[in-house]
Design a protein around this motif. Structure first.
Motif, PDB file in Angstrom:
ATOM      1  N   GLY A  23      23.001  47.126  23.095  1.00  0.00           N
ATOM      2  CA  GLY A  23      23.229  46.754  21.779  1.00  0.00           C
ATOM      3  C   GLY A  23      23.857  47.925  20.971  1.00  0.00           C
ATOM      4  N   LEU A  24      23.663  49.171  21.136  1.00  0.00           N
ATOM      5  CA  LEU A  24      24.355  50.299  20.540  1.00  0.00           C
ATOM      6  C   LEU A  24      25.705  50.547  20.862  1.00  0.00           C
ATOM      7  CD1 LEU A  24      21.411  52.919  20.064  1.00  0.00           C
ATOM      8  CD2 LEU A  24      22.146  51.321  18.552  1.00  0.00           C
ATOM      9  N   SER A  25      25.952  50.360  22.300  1.00  0.00           N
ATOM     10  CA  SER A  25      27.365  50.409  22.645  1.00  0.00           C
ATOM     11  C   SER A  25      28.106  49.324  22.219  1.00  0.00           C
ATOM     12  CB  SER A  25      27.243  50.308  24.262  1.00  0.00           C
ATOM     13  OG  SER A  25      26.829  49.368  24.827  1.00  0.00           O
ATOM     14  N   LEU A  26      27.717  48.211  22.090  1.00  0.00           N
ATOM     15  CA  LEU A  26      28.431  47.081  21.679  1.00  0.00           C
ATOM     16  C   LEU A  26      28.716  47.435  19.977  1.00  0.00           C
ATOM     17  CD1 LEU A  26      29.501  44.377  21.621  1.00  0.00           C
ATOM     18  CD2 LEU A  26      27.321  43.315  21.313  1.00  0.00           C
ATOM     19  N   ILE A  29      31.413  50.798  19.600  1.00  0.00           N
ATOM     20  CA  ILE A  29      32.487  50.415  20.239  1.00  0.00           C
ATOM     21  C   ILE A  29      33.513  49.436  19.661  1.00  0.00           C
ATOM     22  CG2 ILE A  29      33.881  50.209  22.445  1.00  0.00           C
ATOM     23  CD1 ILE A  29      31.481  51.747  23.922  1.00  0.00           C
ATOM     24  N   PHE A  30      32.681  48.324  19.422  1.00  0.00           N
ATOM     25  CA  PHE A  30      33.133  47.062  19.112  1.00  0.00           C
ATOM     26  C   PHE A  30      32.922  46.731  17.738  1.00  0.00           C
ATOM     27  CE2 PHE A  30      33.194  46.611  23.709  1.00  0.00           C
ATOM     28  CZ  PHE A  30      34.704  46.133  23.935  1.00  0.00           C
ATOM     29  N   GLY A  31      31.676  46.678  17.272  1.00  0.00           N
ATOM     30  CA  GLY A  31      31.052  46.165  16.076  1.00  0.00           C
ATOM     31  C   GLY A  31      31.684  47.105  14.667  1.00  0.00           C
ATOM     32  N   LEU A  32      31.494  48.290  14.707  1.00  0.00           N
ATOM     33  CA  LEU A  32      32.233  49.030  13.644  1.00  0.00           C
ATOM     34  C   LEU A  32      33.578  49.009  13.535  1.00  0.00           C
ATOM     35  CD1 LEU A  32      29.746  52.356  13.589  1.00  0.00           C
ATOM     36  CD2 LEU A  32      29.492  50.244  12.293  1.00  0.00           C
ATOM     37  N   PRO A  33      34.260  49.149  14.727  1.00  0.00           N
ATOM     38  CA  PRO A  33      35.687  48.980  14.370  1.00  0.00           C
ATOM     39  C   PRO A  33      36.233  47.603  13.893  1.00  0.00           C
ATOM     40  CG  PRO A  33      35.195  50.065  16.455  1.00  0.00           C
ATOM     41  CD  PRO A  33      33.991  49.538  16.113  1.00  0.00           C
ATOM     42  N   LYS A  34      35.395  46.518  14.110  1.00  0.00           N
ATOM     43  CA  LYS A  34      35.663  45.237  13.652  1.00  0.00           C
ATOM     44  C   LYS A  34      35.347  44.986  12.346  1.00  0.00           C
ATOM     45  CE  LYS A  34      35.533  41.876  17.468  1.00  0.00           C
ATOM     46  NZ  LYS A  34      35.912  42.793  18.571  1.00  0.00           N
ATOM     47  N   ILE A  35      34.278  45.968  11.975  1.00  0.00           N
ATOM     48  CA  ILE A  35      33.961  45.883  10.273  1.00  0.00           C
ATOM     49  C   ILE A  35      35.087  46.497   9.492  1.00  0.00           C
ATOM     50  CG2 ILE A  35      32.401  46.729   8.515  1.00  0.00           C
ATOM     51  CD1 ILE A  35      30.140  46.509  10.840  1.00  0.00           C
ATOM     52  N   LYS A  36      35.692  47.561  10.106  1.00  0.00           N
ATOM     53  CA  LYS A  36      36.698  48.231   9.436  1.00  0.00           C
ATOM     54  C   LYS A  36      37.996  47.163   9.214  1.00  0.00           C
ATOM     55  CE  LYS A  36      35.313  53.122  10.352  1.00  0.00           C
ATOM     56  NZ  LYS A  36      35.670  54.130  11.207  1.00  0.00           N
ATOM     57  N   ASP A  37      38.097  46.650  10.391  1.00  0.00           N
ATOM     58  CA  ASP A  37      39.317  45.773  10.492  1.00  0.00           C
ATOM     59  C   ASP A  37      39.216  44.377   9.560  1.00  0.00           C
ATOM     60  OD1 ASP A  37      40.573  47.217  12.293  1.00  0.00           O
ATOM     61  OD2 ASP A  37      39.917  46.167  14.245  1.00  0.00           O
ATOM     62  N   ALA A  38      37.762  44.034   9.656  1.00  0.00           N
ATOM     63  CA  ALA A  38      37.651  43.018   8.526  1.00  0.00           C
ATOM     64  C   ALA A  38      37.911  43.209   7.145  1.00  0.00           C
ATOM     65  CB  ALA A  38      36.039  42.545   8.730  1.00  0.00           C
ATOM     66  N   MET A  39      37.350  44.552   6.813  1.00  0.00           N
ATOM     67  CA  MET A  39      37.686  44.977   5.349  1.00  0.00           C
ATOM     68  C   MET A  39      39.252  45.207   5.049  1.00  0.00           C
ATOM     69  SD  MET A  39      34.873  45.016   4.086  1.00  0.00           S
ATOM     70  CE  MET A  39      35.158  46.106   2.626  1.00  0.00           C
ATOM     71  N   VAL A  70      29.810  40.012  12.782  1.00  0.00           N
ATOM     72  CA  VAL A  70      28.456  40.063  12.467  1.00  0.00           C
ATOM     73  C   VAL A  70      27.357  40.046  13.889  1.00  0.00           C
ATOM     74  CG1 VAL A  70      26.461  38.620  11.732  1.00  0.00           C
ATOM     75  CG2 VAL A  70      28.549  38.879  10.435  1.00  0.00           C
ATOM     76  N   ASN A  71      28.107  39.365  14.877  1.00  0.00           N
ATOM     77  CA  ASN A  71      27.283  39.270  16.145  1.00  0.00           C
ATOM     78  C   ASN A  71      27.655  40.695  16.753  1.00  0.00           C
ATOM     79  OD1 ASN A  71      26.124  37.459  17.471  1.00  0.00           O
ATOM     80  ND2 ASN A  71      27.546  36.760  19.207  1.00  0.00           N
ATOM     81  N   GLU A  72      28.791  41.261  16.628  1.00  0.00           N
ATOM     82  CA  GLU A  72      28.610  42.670  17.542  1.00  0.00           C
ATOM     83  C   GLU A  72      28.372  43.824  16.692  1.00  0.00           C
ATOM     84  OE1 GLU A  72      32.635  42.768  18.773  1.00  0.00           O
ATOM     85  OE2 GLU A  72      32.539  41.074  20.080  1.00  0.00           O
ATOM     86  N   SER A  73      27.720  43.636  15.353  1.00  0.00           N
ATOM     87  CA  SER A  73      27.340  44.694  14.504  1.00  0.00           C
ATOM     88  C   SER A  73      25.639  44.386  14.063  1.00  0.00           C
ATOM     89  CB  SER A  73      28.262  44.748  13.335  1.00  0.00           C
ATOM     90  OG  SER A  73      28.126  43.572  12.610  1.00  0.00           O
ATOM     91  N   VAL A  74      25.575  43.313  13.280  1.00  0.00           N
ATOM     92  CA  VAL A  74      24.130  43.285  12.951  1.00  0.00           C
ATOM     93  C   VAL A  74      23.218  42.648  14.065  1.00  0.00           C
ATOM     94  CG1 VAL A  74      22.785  41.955  11.243  1.00  0.00           C
ATOM     95  CG2 VAL A  74      25.136  42.601  10.587  1.00  0.00           C
ATOM     96  N   ALA A  76      23.633  42.929  17.186  1.00  0.00           N
ATOM     97  CA  ALA A  76      23.550  43.754  18.369  1.00  0.00           C
ATOM     98  C   ALA A  76      22.423  45.090  17.877  1.00  0.00           C
ATOM     99  CB  ALA A  76      25.037  44.600  18.453  1.00  0.00           C
ATOM    100  N   PHE A  77      22.483  45.252  16.548  1.00  0.00           N
ATOM    101  CA  PHE A  77      21.349  46.225  16.175  1.00  0.00           C
ATOM    102  C   PHE A  77      20.027  45.721  16.258  1.00  0.00           C
ATOM    103  CE2 PHE A  77      19.069  48.153  12.784  1.00  0.00           C
ATOM    104  CZ  PHE A  77      19.244  49.670  13.205  1.00  0.00           C
ATOM    105  N   LEU A  78      19.858  44.266  15.760  1.00  0.00           N
ATOM    106  CA  LEU A  78      18.731  43.829  15.850  1.00  0.00           C
ATOM    107  C   LEU A  78      18.159  43.916  17.354  1.00  0.00           C
ATOM    108  CD1 LEU A  78      18.884  40.884  13.579  1.00  0.00           C
ATOM    109  CD2 LEU A  78      17.709  43.176  13.083  1.00  0.00           C
ATOM    110  N   LEU A  79      18.953  43.624  18.365  1.00  0.00           N
ATOM    111  CA  LEU A  79      18.638  43.448  19.675  1.00  0.00           C
ATOM    112  C   LEU A  79      18.279  44.923  20.308  1.00  0.00           C
ATOM    113  CD1 LEU A  79      18.329  41.779  22.259  1.00  0.00           C
ATOM    114  CD2 LEU A  79      20.832  42.609  22.794  1.00  0.00           C
ATOM    115  N   ALA A  80      19.233  45.997  19.825  1.00  0.00           N
ATOM    116  CA  ALA A  80      18.571  47.432  20.258  1.00  0.00           C
ATOM    117  C   ALA A  80      17.418  47.820  19.687  1.00  0.00           C
ATOM    118  CB  ALA A  80      19.770  48.104  19.749  1.00  0.00           C
TER     119      ALA A  80
END
Length: 494
Positions: A23-26, A29-39, A70-74, A76-80
């Protein structure tokens, strides 16, 4: 010790590590960069993930990109955390099953997505274990439906699954890491080109893409360190050429003021083009470099495909240059002005290292009015001053000579003759009066103006990533979202 003798707490600890690891690695490594790219996508209209979705034929590629973000950030955090873990694992399993199939279709590395999918399917089957928010809620509130996460499974089976999946985490599965391992850094070459009057120009090329981009730094009298290094990522897809204009940086330090003119700079750029046998090139001109790009494009329009006027100089001496000087001067505090006067006196007797230190402090002070945020830019100041000390001493003389060669300049007639696509870029929060900047776009037939959010006049310092994405869209043949067409009074479309 046999597997049967292992206690349940150890198995639950393994599941905890599996949840946290996946969860945290996802997320990181992927979720936070995608949030920045989405913005960034909101402002630039460019997102490589959307392009990937479109290329593999997914419906609604933009919506899919946001859902997976959302899958790779929110999620993923819930799963962790182990909260609504089975629902989270279901969403992630579906998302990465699709990602695996898309990667196979695109002939890209599908192993990372497959590993994630396997981990999430396993957590879907086993549940999060006792060390989870779900189990805590179950025990505290005696809930038996939402939080019932365990499937009856032997201790041996649970342990083996957890062990296998944790092992998967140790494999270098990251697609970004694999891409870096397979793709070498862009090729970098340095050298000199001899121009008119025997003046040698220092250049640096990055990459070997099919098209050429030439960056023209500001000044006059500065070096490629003035914004050029921020352009280096463009060398991944193009051939980027940086060079120090005559009299500055590592180029020959011309002593005769008669040889330090705008016309000589135009001739130098043409010499550089011929040296590299470039048929057509895109120009990125920063500040004074925009003026140089305009002058060159008027004389050699057949050699220029596109132009970016980046944070351009005043378009005319009167009234724009005078207005800018007054505005910027008013923003320098009395304390900073006193320090600048002290540094000017110290430079006359300073040794080489002291000159570099003085340059960095002067640059930090003088750039304050041009920035949206003036902190944490020490690297930028170091790059701008990373030239031979003799070149630092020549900056005022070169600046004066080239500026005087322009006379009572007005670049609007020059711009009116240009017919190639032209994008003017400025910071939305700039302290520079925007009247002049708008004239740069208005004077060019079909020219467009784009204001970069949360950036001052030095956009390459304030928002380098967004700036590069915008330039990449433009160089790719499209207008960035938000680019205003003054001829039509509307905003550019992708």
């Amino acid at each position: 010790m046999s597997i049967k003798s292992l206690s349940t707490p150890r198995v639950d600890a393994g599941l905890l590590l599996l949840r946290l690891g996946s969860g945290l690695s996802l997320l990181l490594i992927f979720g936070l960069p995608k949030i920045k790219d989405a913005m960034s996508f909101i402002h630039t209209g460019h997102w490589s993930f959307v392009d990937f979705n479109r290329n593999v034929g997914l419906p609604a590629p933009v919506l899919v990109a946001y859902l997976q973000t959302v899958n790779e950030s929110v999620i993923a955090f819930l799963l962790a955390c182990g909260f609504m873990a089975r629902l989270a694992a279901s969403c992630l399993s579906c998302g990465f099953a699709i990602a695996t199939l898309c990667s196979i279709k695109a002939h890209e590395d599908w192993y990372p997505a497959a590993y994630f999918c396997l981990m999430f399917v396993t957590l879907l089957l086993t549940g999060p274990g006792k060390l989870s928010v779900d189990r805590w809620l179950q025990s505290k509130f005696k809930t038996g439906n939402i939080c019932r996460q365990e499937i009856k499974m032997s201790q041996k089976e649970r342990y083996l699954i957890a062990l296998i999946l944790i092992t998967c985490l140790l494999r270098p599965w990251s697609a970004e890491v694999r891409a870096q391992e397979k793709s070498p850094k862009p090729q970098v070459e340095e050298g000199y080109v001899t121009s008119a009057n025997g003046v040698r120009l220092f250049y640096r090329t990055i990459g070997n893409g099919p098209d050429f981009i030439v960056f023209l730094h500001g000044g006059p009298g500065l070096s490629m360190g003035d914004g050029g290094y921020a352009m280096v990522p463009l060398g991944d897809q193009h051939t980027l050429i940086l060079y120090d204009q005559r009299g500055g940086g590592r180029s020959d330090l011309v002593k005769d003021p008669a040889l330090l003119t705008a016309a000589a700079d135009v001739l130098d750029l043409e010499t550089l083009r011929r040296h590299f046998r470039i048929e057509k090139m895109s120009l990125i001109g920063l500040s004074w470099g925009s003026g140089l790009a305009a002058l060159y494009a008027k004389k050699h329009p057949e050699s220029v495909s596109r132009i970016v006027f980046l944070d351009p100089m005043p378009i005319a001496l009167t009234p724009y240059s005078e207005e800018r000087e007054q505005k910027i001067s008013s923003l320098i505090s009395a304390e900073d002005q006193t320090r600048l006067d002290e540094l000017d006196k110290e430079s006359s007797t300073a040794n080489d290292q002291e000159l570099i230190d003085i340059c960095r402090e002067e640059t930090r002070i003088t750039f304050k009015p041009y920035l949206f945020t003036s902190v944490n830019h020490d690297t930028d100041w170091s790059e701008m001053c990373n030239v031979p000390p003799a070149a630092l001493k020549k900056v005022p003389a070169v600046n004066t000579a080239v500026t005087e060669s322009l006379g009572k300049f007005d670049l609007r007639p020059t711009l009116a003759s240009l017919r190639m696509p032209i994008l003017v870029i400025e910071g939305e929060k700039t302290n520079v009066p925007l009247d002049s900047t708008r004239e740069w776009a208005r004077a060019v037939p079909g020219g467009r103006l784009l204001l970069i959010p949360n950036a001052g006049h030095a956009t390459f310092v304030d928002q380098p990533k967004i700036l590069l994405e915008v330039i990449a869209v433009f160089l790719g043949g499209k207008w960035p979202i938000g680019a205003k067409d003054f001829a039509r009074g509307n905003k550019g479309e992708r």
